[in-house]
Design an enzyme around this catalytic site. Structure first.
Site, PDB file in Angstrom:
ATOM      1  N   MET A   1      44.914  56.761  43.812  1.00 54.84           N
ATOM      2  CA  MET A   1      45.439  56.750  45.152  1.00 54.84           C
ATOM      3  C   MET A   1      44.400  56.114  46.082  1.00 54.84           C
ATOM      4  O   MET A   1      43.673  56.818  46.774  1.00 54.84           O
ATOM      5  CB  MET A   1      45.774  58.173  45.591  1.00 54.84           C
ATOM      6  CG  MET A   1      46.387  58.241  46.960  1.00 54.84           C
ATOM      7  SD  MET A   1      47.033  59.863  47.368  1.00 54.84           S
ATOM      8  CE  MET A   1      45.566  60.731  47.820  1.00 54.84           C
ATOM      9  N   PRO A   2      44.307  54.806  46.117  1.00 51.88           N
ATOM     10  CA  PRO A   2      43.335  54.157  47.000  1.00 51.88           C
ATOM     11  C   PRO A   2      43.688  54.337  48.467  1.00 51.88           C
ATOM     12  O   PRO A   2      44.860  54.375  48.843  1.00 51.88           O
ATOM     13  CB  PRO A   2      43.436  52.674  46.624  1.00 51.88           C
ATOM     14  CG  PRO A   2      44.169  52.624  45.348  1.00 51.88           C
ATOM     15  CD  PRO A   2      45.004  53.847  45.276  1.00 51.88           C
ATOM     16  N   TYR A   3      42.631  54.420  49.265  1.00 52.26           N
ATOM     17  CA  TYR A   3      42.767  54.526  50.708  1.00 52.26           C
ATOM     18  C   TYR A   3      41.800  53.509  51.303  1.00 52.26           C
ATOM     19  O   TYR A   3      40.598  53.555  51.048  1.00 52.26           O
ATOM     20  CB  TYR A   3      42.405  55.941  51.156  1.00 52.26           C
ATOM     21  CG  TYR A   3      42.261  56.105  52.645  1.00 52.26           C
ATOM     22  CD1 TYR A   3      43.374  56.370  53.440  1.00 52.26           C
ATOM     23  CD2 TYR A   3      41.023  55.994  53.264  1.00 52.26           C
ATOM     24  CE1 TYR A   3      43.241  56.520  54.813  1.00 52.26           C
ATOM     25  CE2 TYR A   3      40.885  56.150  54.632  1.00 52.26           C
ATOM     26  CZ  TYR A   3      41.995  56.405  55.400  1.00 52.26           C
ATOM     27  OH  TYR A   3      41.861  56.558  56.753  1.00 52.26           O
TER      28      TYR A   3
ATOM     29  N   PHE B   1      47.192  53.351  50.185  1.00 53.07           N
ATOM     30  CA  PHE B   1      47.289  53.578  51.618  1.00 53.07           C
ATOM     31  C   PHE B   1      46.339  52.644  52.357  1.00 53.07           C
ATOM     32  O   PHE B   1      45.169  52.531  52.003  1.00 53.07           O
ATOM     33  CB  PHE B   1      46.942  55.037  51.947  1.00 53.07           C
ATOM     34  CG  PHE B   1      47.892  56.013  51.334  1.00 53.07           C
ATOM     35  CD1 PHE B   1      48.982  56.464  52.043  1.00 53.07           C
ATOM     36  CD2 PHE B   1      47.698  56.456  50.037  1.00 53.07           C
ATOM     37  CE1 PHE B   1      49.872  57.366  51.485  1.00 53.07           C
ATOM     38  CE2 PHE B   1      48.584  57.349  49.464  1.00 53.07           C
ATOM     39  CZ  PHE B   1      49.679  57.800  50.179  1.00 53.07           C
TER      40      PHE B   1
END
Length: 67
Positions: free
Chosen positions: A1-3, A41
């Site tokens: 889940m990269p941000y 994200f």
């Protein structure tokens, strides 16, 4: 889940330019890291030039001096 958090000065960036930043950043993470775009994200924060400094000066002052 990269941000990913992109900070830019609030100097007239259009919705289309922001859309391209989100799309390009997401695609980069897909291409380089194999990340799922549905869980990637990207947050764009627009910062007033009065709240951004370079060296000893505010960006507002630097922009005015460059005119």
């Amino acid at each position: 889940m990269p941000y990913v958090n992109i900070k830019i000065t609030d100097e007239g960036v259009t919705t289309e330019q922001k859309r391209k930043l989100v799309q390009g950043t997401t695609q980069l993470l897909v291409d380089v890291l194999g990340k799922n775009p549905a869980t990637t994200f990207v947050l764009i924060e627009e910062v007033s030039t009065d709240n951004w400094g370079i060296g000893y000066q505010l960006v507002t002052e630097l922009r005015q001096a460059a005119k």
